[in-house]
Design a protein around this motif. Structure first.
Motif, short mmCIF file in Angstrom:
data_model
loop_
_atom_site.label_atom_id
_atom_site.label_comp_id
_atom_site.label_asym_id
_atom_site.label_seq_id
_atom_site.Cartn_x
_atom_site.Cartn_y
_atom_site.Cartn_z
N VAL A 294 6.92 -0.70 -0.62
CA VAL A 294 7.48 -1.99 -0.05
C VAL A 294 6.94 -3.27 -0.01
N VAL A 295 8.61 -4.06 -0.27
CA VAL A 295 8.19 -5.45 -0.49
C VAL A 295 7.81 -6.35 0.72
N GLU A 296 7.08 -7.37 0.72
CA GLU A 296 6.36 -7.96 1.90
C GLU A 296 6.32 -9.01 1.16
N GLY A 297 7.36 -10.46 0.88
CA GLY A 297 6.76 -11.40 0.47
C GLY A 297 6.93 -11.58 -0.71
N ASN A 298 6.27 -11.48 -1.15
CA ASN A 298 5.29 -11.74 -3.37
C ASN A 298 4.59 -10.62 -3.23
N ARG A 299 4.25 -9.80 -2.10
CA ARG A 299 3.34 -9.00 -2.44
C ARG A 299 4.53 -7.00 -2.48
N MET A 300 3.30 -6.66 -3.49
CA MET A 300 4.16 -4.72 -3.13
C MET A 300 2.83 -4.03 -2.10
N LEU A 301 3.60 -3.11 -1.18
CA LEU A 301 2.84 -2.72 -0.18
C LEU A 301 2.55 -1.17 -0.94
N PHE A 302 1.78 -0.69 -1.05
CA PHE A 302 0.94 0.93 -1.43
C PHE A 302 0.65 1.72 -0.04
N ASP A 303 1.54 3.20 -0.09
CA ASP A 303 0.92 4.13 1.09
C ASP A 303 0.05 4.53 0.36
N GLU A 304 -1.21 5.48 0.96
CA GLU A 304 -1.79 6.43 0.86
C GLU A 304 -1.74 7.39 -0.55
N ARG A 305 -0.44 7.84 -0.47
CA ARG A 305 0.20 8.81 -1.12
C ARG A 305 0.37 7.93 -3.26
N GLU A 306 0.81 7.08 -2.72
CA GLU A 306 0.88 6.01 -4.40
C GLU A 306 -0.57 5.56 -4.52
N ALA A 307 -1.26 5.59 -3.72
CA ALA A 307 -2.69 4.98 -4.36
C ALA A 307 -3.34 6.27 -5.10
N HIS A 308 -3.07 7.23 -4.98
CA HIS A 308 -3.79 8.47 -4.97
C HIS A 308 -2.86 8.55 -6.39
N HIS A 309 -1.64 8.71 -6.47
CA HIS A 309 -1.12 8.81 -7.99
C HIS A 309 -1.35 7.44 -9.40
N MET A 310 -1.93 6.27 -8.43
CA MET A 310 -2.61 5.48 -9.73
C MET A 310 -3.94 5.72 -9.63
N ARG A 311 -4.21 6.65 -8.78
CA ARG A 311 -5.68 6.64 -9.34
C ARG A 311 -6.21 8.31 -10.26
N VAL A 312 -5.08 8.93 -10.04
CA VAL A 312 -4.80 10.27 -10.71
C VAL A 312 -4.85 9.91 -12.08
N VAL A 313 -3.39 8.64 -12.90
CA VAL A 313 -3.62 8.32 -13.59
C VAL A 313 -4.54 6.75 -14.26
N ARG A 314 -5.81 7.00 -13.55
CA ARG A 314 -7.14 5.87 -14.35
C ARG A 314 -6.40 4.95 -14.19
N LEU A 315 -5.53 4.07 -12.59
CA LEU A 315 -5.05 2.68 -12.56
C LEU A 315 -6.76 2.14 -11.83
N LYS A 316 -6.40 0.98 -12.01
CA LYS A 316 -7.56 0.09 -11.66
C LYS A 316 -7.17 -1.26 -11.14
N GLU A 317 -8.05 -1.67 -10.59
CA GLU A 317 -7.91 -3.09 -9.42
C GLU A 317 -7.56 -3.94 -11.41
N GLY A 318 -6.67 -5.00 -11.25
CA GLY A 318 -5.90 -5.94 -12.22
C GLY A 318 -5.06 -5.16 -13.44
N ASP A 319 -4.82 -4.00 -13.55
CA ASP A 319 -3.40 -3.35 -14.52
C ASP A 319 -2.23 -3.53 -13.90
N THR A 320 -0.85 -3.74 -14.69
CA THR A 320 -0.37 -4.28 -14.30
C THR A 320 0.87 -3.35 -14.28
#
Length: 222
Positions: free
Chosen positions: A8-34
């Motif tokens: 969800v877009v909020e200004g220049n930020r993108m907000l992700f819910d718990e489901r999307e955060a879980h998806h990120m962790r499953v594919v081994r993403l981390k802070e700083g990744d694009t």
């Protein structure tokens, strides 16, 4: 193939819910990744993950691009509420085949109630999987009320799907596992064109996927 995320877009930020955060962790993403994300409104966003926690994530938007525009000719499908695994499959295929609007309806012989929140999650996951940036609308329709050209799939109809003109807005009505009640059949015969798919009795999701796929090809939606 790179993963697509929803936020969800909020200004220049993108907000992700718990489901999307879980998806990120499953594919081994981390802070700083694009990553590439979408808002479901037709846009693609390039984001840097600034915060990634179990309850959600936040990204900074680097670039945005319009990827999909709304169709000039709308394709809608009325999806009957059946057993969840079969209803879910049909929703997924409608998303993949470019349907613009999914209408959930509880027919008189339906034995299950619609769950709009579960259905929205299915739409989101299917859209991400097929890289669809403009998510179809999904809603519960309580009445058999239609505007514009509408066809109903019916075993006893005389007209064939091959005779249907796919041009313009079109709604496809799919019946439930137990078939239409007499009252529903009368309404549909008076308001829609009844279509026969052939000699075999098809499950509702098979009939719907066949019809949607044929119309989607004719409309160049896939």
């Amino acid at each position: 193939m790179p993963h697509l995320f929803y936020g969800v877009v909020e200004g220049n930020r993108m907000l992700f819910d718990e489901r999307e955060a879980h998806h990120m962790r499953v594919v081994r993403l981390k802070e700083g990744d694009t990553i590439e994300t979408t808002d479901g409104e037709g846009f693609s966003y390039l984001c840097v993950i600034e915060r990634l926690k179990k309850d959600g994530a936040i990204g900074t938007i680097l670039k945005s691009e319009k990827k999909e525009e709304e169709s000039l000719e709308k394709l809608k499908v009325m999806v009957p509420i059946g057993r969840w695994e079969r209803t879910r499959l049909l929703i997924e295929k409608c998303v993949e085949l470019g349907v613009d609007s999914i209408l959930l309806h509880k027919f008189q012989r339906s034995q299950h109630d619609p769950n709009i929140e579960k259905a929205k999650i299915v739409v989101r996951e299917a859209a991400k999987q097929c890289r669809r940036y403009l998510f179809p609308e999904i809603e519960i329709m309580k009445e058999l009320s239609f505007s514009g050209k509408t066809i109903t799939l019916d075993l006893y109809a005389q007209k064939s799907l091959l005779e249907v003109d796919p041009e313009g807005d079109l709604t496809i009505v799919v019946g439930p596992e137990g078939g239409f009640s007499e009252e529903e059949r009368k309404i549909l015969m008076s308001k829609t064109t009844m279509i026969n798919l052939g000699r075999k009795i098809l499950r509702f999701e098979t009939a719907a996927i066949l019809t949607v796929g044929y119309i989607a090809l004719k409309k160049h939606k896939i």
